[in-house]
Enzyme design. Structure first.
Site, PDB file in Angstrom:
ATOM      1  NE  ARG A 189       0.184   1.290   3.311  1.00 17.72           N
ATOM      2  CZ  ARG A 189       1.245   2.230   3.571  1.00 17.72           C
ATOM      3  NH1 ARG A 189       2.463   1.757   3.568  1.00 17.72           N
ATOM      4  NH2 ARG A 189       1.039   3.507   3.651  1.00 17.72           N
ATOM      5  N   GLY A 190       0.240   2.471  -0.120  1.00 19.17           N
ATOM      6  CA  GLY A 190       0.910   3.638  -0.144  1.00 19.17           C
ATOM      7  C   GLY A 190       1.252   3.979  -1.615  1.00 19.17           C
ATOM      8  CB  ALA A 191       0.362   7.109  -3.569  1.00 22.67           C
TER       9      ALA A 191
ATOM     10  NE  ARG B  72      -6.259   0.761  -1.757  1.00 21.15           N
ATOM     11  CZ  ARG B  72      -5.552   1.374  -0.750  1.00 21.15           C
ATOM     12  NH1 ARG B  72      -4.154   0.944  -0.440  1.00 21.15           N
ATOM     13  NH2 ARG B  72      -6.118   2.016   0.137  1.00 21.15           N
TER      14      ARG B  72
ATOM     15  CD  GLN C 233      -2.673   2.472   6.913  1.00 18.58           C
ATOM     16  OE1 GLN C 233      -3.037   2.681   7.936  1.00 18.58           O
ATOM     17  NE2 GLN C 233      -3.203   2.445   5.703  1.00 18.58           N
TER      18      GLN C 233
ATOM     19  CG  ASP D 271      -3.332   7.992  -0.949  1.00 20.15           C
ATOM     20  OD1 ASP D 271      -3.074   8.493   0.216  1.00 20.15           O
ATOM     21  OD2 ASP D 271      -2.967   6.765  -1.285  1.00 20.15           O
TER      22      ASP D 271
ATOM     23  CG  ASN E 243      -2.204  11.402   2.982  1.00 19.45           C
ATOM     24  OD1 ASN E 243      -1.702  10.545   2.425  1.00 19.45           O
ATOM     25  ND2 ASN E 243      -1.663  11.526   4.456  1.00 19.45           N
ATOM     26  CE  LYS E 244      -4.817   5.365   4.564  1.00 21.58           C
ATOM     27  NZ  LYS E 244      -5.825   4.322   3.935  1.00 21.58           N
TER      28      LYS E 244
END
Ligand code: MRU
Length: 355
Positions: free
Chosen positions: A47-49, A90, A200, A241, A251-252
Site C-alpha cells: 500500500r502507499g501511492a 484501488r 499504518q 494519494d 491522503n489517509k
C-alpha cells in the site's frame, strides 16, 4: 530498504513484503499473475501511492507474460483488459493509473513501426517497471532534501499513516523528508499517529523509523489536539494519494483533522509527494474518488469483533485537505507554495509530467 517489492525475472514472480503482517512477521507474498497482483493491491499486502504504482507496473509485466501464451489477437485483447483491471484495483491513489498509463505509452511508442510479439512487450514492461522503481527511490531522495530544509534541529514532527520506504520504492516521501533532515545532522523526533483502522502509523511508520534509529513515539489519532496544544509538535509532514490541480490533497483518513488542528495551533502542515501524485485532470478535491473499504477493518481488531453485530460503520479510506490548509507541497522539483494552481501548472510543465 527497497527489497519489499522485488521482481524476479527468471521465476516470473513479484515478491511483495506482506505489510498486513508487520511488525510481527516479515514474510513475502509471491505474485505470478495479474490477478495475484490485483488481490495484493486490494487487500493491502502493499500500500502507499508510489508503492502501488510500482507494483502495478510489475503487474503489467506479469499480465504481458500471461497474454503471450495466447494467440496474438486474443493475447492483445486480454492484455488490454488486464491493464484496465490493474489500474482500477484501488480508486484514490492516482499513481496506480499513472503507472499503467506509462506502460501503455511505452507499448504504443515501441509499436510505432508495427505490432511486436507479446514476449517482447513483456520484456519492455519489465524494463519500464524496473526503471520506474529505480526513479521513484531516487526522486524520494531529492524530495527529501528539499523538505529537510524546512525542519529545524530539535523539531518533533507529527506524521499520519505511513509515507515511508514501505509506501514507495524506498526511502519514502514524508519519512524521506525526516530521513534527509537526520542525515543532514538535525535531531528530529517523530510522532506517528496510530492511523485507525489499518494502523499504518503504529505498525509501519514506527517499525521503519525504529529500524533506522530515528526516535519515534506512537500516539492515538485522537491525541493530536492535545499534543499540539502542549507545544509538542513543531511541524506536520504527511504523504498524499492524489493532489488535485488546485492543490487540494487526498491522503489517509484523519489527515484533514490533523490539518485543521495544525491551522488552529499554527503548526506548519506540509504535504510531501512526487509530481506523479498530482493529477492535473482532477480540478479540485471534490472530484477525487474516495475509496470505501470493507466494514470488517473497523468492526474487528484482528479476529475479535469490537462493535455490536449489525451496527453499520463508515470506512472511508481517505479524506481531502483543502489547499488553504497546506503550508507547502514538497516535491522532487522543490517546495510548491500557494497559489497552488499556478505553482502546480508550472512544476508539471517544467517536468514534462502528464497533464
Ligand atoms: O491506504 P494506504 O495505506 O495505501 O494509504 C496510504 C496513504 O494514505 C499514504 O499517506 C500515501 O499513499 C502516501 S505514501 C508515500
Amino acid at each position: 530498504m527497497n527489497s519489499h517489492i522485488r521482481f524476479d525475472a527468471r521465476e516470473g514472480a513479484l515478491h511483495l513484503l506482506d505489510q498486513r503482517k508487520l511488525p510481527e512477521v516479515e514474510a513475502d507474498v509471491v505474485c505470478v499473475t495479474p490477478d495475484d497482483v490485483i488481490a495484493a493491491l486490494k487487500t493491502m499486502v502493499v500500500r502507499g501511492a508510489p508503492a502501488i504504482g510500482v507494483t502495478a507496473a510489475f503487474g503489467c509485466a506479469l499480465a504481458a507474460r500471461g497474454a503471450a501464451s495466447e494467440d496474438a489477437e486474443a493475447g492483445r485483447r486480454r492484455l488490454e483488459v488486464d491493464l484496465d483491471r490493474i489500474a482500477e484495483a484501488r480508486p484514490t491513489a492516482v499513481n496506480l493509473r499513472w503507472a499503467v498509463e506509462r506502460m501503455r505509452r511505452a507499448w504504443r511508442e515501441a509499436e510505432s513501426g508495427g505490432p511486436l510479439p507479446l514476449t517482447e512487450v513483456a520484456a519492455l514492461f519489465e524494463r519500464e517497471a524496473l526503471a520506474l522503481q529505480w526513479e521513484d527511490e531516487a526522486l524520494c531522495r531529492r524530495l527529501g532534501r528539499h523538505g529537510a530544509a524546512l525542519l529545524h534541529d530539535g523539531d518533533t514532527v507529527l506524521t499520519h499513516c505511513n509515507a515511508g520506504a514501505l509506501a514507495t520504492a524506498g526511502y519514502g516521501t514524508a519519512l524521506g523528508v525526516i530521513r534527509a533532515a537526520v542525515e543532514g545532522g538535525k535531531h528530529i523526533s517523530v510522532i506517528a499517529d496510530e492511523t485507525r483502522p489499518f494502523l499504518q502509523g503504529a505498525r509501519l511508520t514506527a517499525w521503519e523509523l525504529a529500524r533506522d534509529g530515528i526516535p519515534v513515539t506512537v500516539a492515538c489519532d485522537n491525541a493530536c489536539a492535545h499534543l499540539m496544544s502542549r507545544g509538542m509538535v513543531q511541524a506536520v509532514v504527511v504523504g498524499a494519494d492524489r493532489i488535485a490541480a488546485n492543490g487540494d490533497t487526498a491522503n489517509k483518513i484523519g489527515t484533514l483533522g490533523v490539518a485543521i488542528l495544525a491551522g488552529h495551533f499554527q503548526v506548519p502542515f506540509y504535504v510531501a509527494a512526487p509530481l506523479s501524485t498530482i493529477d492535473a485532470a482532477t480540478p479540485d478535491g471534490a472530484h477525487i474518488p474516495i475509496e470505501e473499504r470493507p466494514a470488517e477493518e473497523v468492526t474487528h481488531m484482528g479476529a475479535r469483533r469490537i462493535t455490536p453485530q449489525g451496527v453499520p460503520v463508515y470506512n472511508f479510506a481517505f479524506d481531502v485537505t483543502p489547499a488553504a490548509l497546506i503550508s507547502g507541497i514538497i516535491t522532487e522539483a522543490g517546495v510548491l507554495r500557494a497559489p497552488y494552481g499556478e505553482a502546480i501548472a508550472k512544476a508539471l510543465g517544467a517536468s514534462g509530467e502528464r497533464q
